[in-house]
Design a protein around this motif. Structure first.
Motif, PDB file in Angstrom:
ATOM      1  N   TRP A   1      72.376  67.433  37.408  1.00 17.14           N
ATOM      2  CA  TRP A   1      72.547  65.935  36.985  1.00 17.14           C
ATOM      3  C   TRP A   1      70.976  65.069  37.716  1.00 17.14           C
ATOM      4  CZ3 TRP A   1      76.447  65.427  34.380  1.00 17.14           C
ATOM      5  CH2 TRP A   1      77.857  66.761  34.214  1.00 17.14           C
ATOM      6  N   PRO A   2      71.477  63.862  37.366  1.00 17.91           N
ATOM      7  CA  PRO A   2      70.369  62.612  38.006  1.00 17.91           C
ATOM      8  C   PRO A   2      71.308  62.817  39.448  1.00 17.91           C
ATOM      9  CG  PRO A   2      71.951  62.513  36.132  1.00 17.91           C
ATOM     10  CD  PRO A   2      72.745  63.194  36.226  1.00 17.91           C
ATOM     11  N   GLN A   3      69.782  62.427  40.790  1.00 18.74           N
ATOM     12  CA  GLN A   3      70.500  62.234  42.083  1.00 18.74           C
ATOM     13  C   GLN A   3      70.651  61.204  42.162  1.00 18.74           C
ATOM     14  OE1 GLN A   3      66.947  61.898  43.100  1.00 18.74           O
ATOM     15  NE2 GLN A   3      66.417  64.059  43.882  1.00 18.74           N
TER      16      GLN A   3
ATOM     17  N   ILE B   1      73.303  52.459  35.875  1.00 20.35           N
ATOM     18  CA  ILE B   1      74.182  53.201  35.435  1.00 20.35           C
ATOM     19  C   ILE B   1      73.278  53.773  33.786  1.00 20.35           C
ATOM     20  CG2 ILE B   1      76.025  53.057  33.967  1.00 20.35           C
ATOM     21  CD1 ILE B   1      77.272  51.472  36.261  1.00 20.35           C
ATOM     22  N   PRO B   2      72.523  52.940  32.961  1.00 19.48           N
ATOM     23  CA  PRO B   2      71.593  53.456  31.797  1.00 19.48           C
ATOM     24  C   PRO B   2      70.841  54.627  32.370  1.00 19.48           C
ATOM     25  CG  PRO B   2      71.461  51.613  32.058  1.00 19.48           C
ATOM     26  CD  PRO B   2      71.938  51.664  33.033  1.00 19.48           C
ATOM     27  N   ARG B   3      69.619  54.087  33.313  1.00 19.50           N
ATOM     28  CA  ARG B   3      68.774  55.553  33.535  1.00 19.50           C
ATOM     29  C   ARG B   3      70.214  56.651  33.986  1.00 19.50           C
ATOM     30  NH1 ARG B   3      66.236  51.559  38.988  1.00 19.50           N
ATOM     31  NH2 ARG B   3      65.414  50.225  36.992  1.00 19.50           N
ATOM     32  N   ILE B   4      70.566  56.105  34.857  1.00 21.33           N
ATOM     33  CA  ILE B   4      71.902  58.047  34.698  1.00 21.33           C
ATOM     34  C   ILE B   4      72.058  58.364  33.474  1.00 21.33           C
ATOM     35  CG2 ILE B   4      73.233  58.996  35.668  1.00 21.33           C
ATOM     36  CD1 ILE B   4      73.678  56.860  37.803  1.00 21.33           C
ATOM     37  N   ALA B   5      72.520  57.436  32.448  1.00 19.25           N
ATOM     38  CA  ALA B   5      72.875  58.547  31.143  1.00 19.25           C
ATOM     39  C   ALA B   5      72.015  58.745  30.238  1.00 19.25           C
ATOM     40  CB  ALA B   5      73.554  57.023  30.865  1.00 19.25           C
ATOM     41  N   GLU B   6      70.339  57.936  30.555  1.00 13.81           N
ATOM     42  CA  GLU B   6      69.298  58.386  30.067  1.00 13.81           C
ATOM     43  C   GLU B   6      69.221  60.312  30.298  1.00 13.81           C
ATOM     44  OE1 GLU B   6      65.049  57.094  29.397  1.00 13.81           O
ATOM     45  OE2 GLU B   6      65.597  55.524  30.283  1.00 13.81           O
ATOM     46  N   ILE B   7      69.704  60.210  31.089  1.00  9.76           N
ATOM     47  CA  ILE B   7      69.368  61.883  31.334  1.00  9.76           C
ATOM     48  C   ILE B   7      70.853  62.975  31.086  1.00  9.76           C
ATOM     49  CG2 ILE B   7      68.505  63.475  33.817  1.00  9.76           C
ATOM     50  CD1 ILE B   7      67.562  61.270  35.097  1.00  9.76           C
ATOM     51  N   SER B   8      71.532  62.246  31.556  1.00  7.08           N
ATOM     52  CA  SER B   8      72.711  62.365  31.108  1.00  7.08           C
ATOM     53  C   SER B   8      73.976  62.442  30.976  1.00  7.08           C
ATOM     54  CB  SER B   8      73.588  63.319  32.863  1.00  7.08           C
ATOM     55  OG  SER B   8      73.437  64.408  33.134  1.00  7.08           O
TER      56      SER B   8
ATOM     57  N   MET C   1      89.872  63.296  25.960  1.00  2.97           N
ATOM     58  CA  MET C   1      89.543  61.962  26.841  1.00  2.97           C
ATOM     59  C   MET C   1      89.386  60.110  26.209  1.00  2.97           C
ATOM     60  SD  MET C   1      88.396  63.147  30.169  1.00  2.97           S
ATOM     61  CE  MET C   1      89.185  61.617  31.184  1.00  2.97           C
ATOM     62  N   SER C   2      89.930  58.963  25.880  1.00  2.00           N
ATOM     63  CA  SER C   2      88.770  58.512  25.558  1.00  2.00           C
ATOM     64  C   SER C   2      87.893  57.702  26.449  1.00  2.00           C
ATOM     65  CB  SER C   2      90.546  57.067  25.356  1.00  2.00           C
ATOM     66  OG  SER C   2      91.032  56.621  26.530  1.00  2.00           O
ATOM     67  N   VAL C   3      88.126  57.464  27.672  1.00  2.00           N
ATOM     68  CA  VAL C   3      86.668  57.185  28.659  1.00  2.00           C
ATOM     69  C   VAL C   3      86.148  57.872  28.472  1.00  2.00           C
ATOM     70  CG1 VAL C   3      86.330  56.878  30.743  1.00  2.00           C
ATOM     71  CG2 VAL C   3      88.691  56.663  30.109  1.00  2.00           C
ATOM     72  N   GLU C   4      84.760  57.412  27.632  1.00  2.00           N
ATOM     73  CA  GLU C   4      83.281  58.918  28.149  1.00  2.00           C
ATOM     74  C   GLU C   4      83.183  58.401  30.104  1.00  2.00           C
ATOM     75  OE1 GLU C   4      81.001  56.970  25.062  1.00  2.00           O
ATOM     76  OE2 GLU C   4      81.921  55.197  25.637  1.00  2.00           O
ATOM     77  N   ILE C   5      82.525  59.639  30.192  1.00  2.00           N
ATOM     78  CA  ILE C   5      82.143  59.917  31.627  1.00  2.00           C
ATOM     79  C   ILE C   5      80.191  60.549  31.575  1.00  2.00           C
ATOM     80  CG2 ILE C   5      84.314  60.534  31.661  1.00  2.00           C
ATOM     81  CD1 ILE C   5      83.392  63.349  31.831  1.00  2.00           C
ATOM     82  N   THR C   6      79.760  60.460  32.714  1.00  2.00           N
ATOM     83  CA  THR C   6      78.808  61.026  33.134  1.00  2.00           C
ATOM     84  C   THR C   6      78.553  61.376  34.618  1.00  2.00           C
ATOM     85  OG1 THR C   6      76.125  61.586  32.825  1.00  2.00           O
ATOM     86  CG2 THR C   6      77.548  59.514  33.214  1.00  2.00           C
ATOM     87  N   SER C   7      78.037  62.360  35.277  1.00  2.00           N
ATOM     88  CA  SER C   7      78.407  61.850  36.568  1.00  2.00           C
ATOM     89  C   SER C   7      76.774  62.178  37.845  1.00  2.00           C
ATOM     90  CB  SER C   7      78.454  63.557  37.109  1.00  2.00           C
ATOM     91  OG  SER C   7      79.757  63.353  36.928  1.00  2.00           O
ATOM     92  N   CYS C   8      76.655  61.702  38.126  1.00  2.00           N
ATOM     93  CA  CYS C   8      74.893  62.261  39.172  1.00  2.00           C
ATOM     94  C   CYS C   8      75.762  62.805  40.537  1.00  2.00           C
ATOM     95  CB  CYS C   8      74.267  60.747  39.210  1.00  2.00           C
ATOM     96  SG  CYS C   8      74.934  59.498  40.700  1.00  2.00           S
TER      97      CYS C   8
END
Length: 209
Positions: free
Chosen positions: A85-87, A33-40, A53-60
């Protein structure tokens, strides 16, 4: 890491709760998860009505889920970074496909994963997952970290709902008659999980394209 004993429960036609399904893969998932969040990076998006939205989001994955005043949709590039987006990590795909198969949905291959990060006070209102092109494919929802109350109903937002507590390592798979069921989670309370601290993560796998 300790997790719930594996158990399969049908919550509704097409909807299955897999207790402890993640098993020993939990730490591998959390490492990614932190690897993905480092990119997006994680972000708080707004709904089409302008509510934050109160929830924080990202995607891969091949596409990522996006929300703003223009609506809900999937896009091939991250609107914050302008890049793809990250793979999706291999362990993400493995856990999602395994859980789907256990729930009776064979040969499931998600092309996107929406990652929700809940902090104390975060919640998710009742909604349908209907931005995907093929409703024949199920949704696979993985819980990591602090427990939260999962709520689901039927085809109406205001209909009767059923509540169930989701714990670290649990997976909910819903398709078929439950694919468009309204669902959400209650407010995340205070706590400290050995692996995530005061946070809950939700990995929502979808076949979007």
């Amino acid at each position: 890491m300790l997790f719930a004993e594996r158990e399969t429960t049908q919550l509704a036609p097409g909807m299955v709760l897999l207790r402890g399904e993640v098993g020993a893969d939990d730490e591998m998932l959390l490492t990614e998860i932190p690897r993905i969040a480092e990119i997006s990076p994680f972000r708080n998006v707004v709904t089409p009505s302008g509510k934050r939205m109160s929830v924080e989001i990202t995607s891969c994955g091949e596409v990522g889920w996006v929300s703003d005043r223009r609506g809900y949709r999937y896009e091939a590039t991250d609107p914050i970074t302008g890049n793809s987006w990250p793979q999706m990590p291999a362990v993400f795909k493995e856990v999602a496909s395994r859980a789907a198969s256990t729930a009776g949905y064979d040969k499931y291959v998600p092309d996107t994963c929406l990652i929700n990060r809940y902090s104390v006070g975060s919640k998710m209102g009742m909604h349908q997952d209907r931005d995907e092109r093929d409703f024949a494919q199920p949704i696979v929802s993985v819980s990591l970290g602090l427990p939260i109350t999962f709520k689901f109903g039927g085809a109406s937002r205001t209909g009767e709902t059923v509540k169930v507590q989701l714990m670290h390592g649990d997976v909910v798979v819903f398709g078929g008659a439950a694919r468009l069921a309204f669902h959400g989670v209650g407010t995340l309370g205070k706590g400290a999980h050995p692996l995530t601290g005061a946070v809950r993560y939700n990995l929502t796998f979808r076949a979007a394209r």
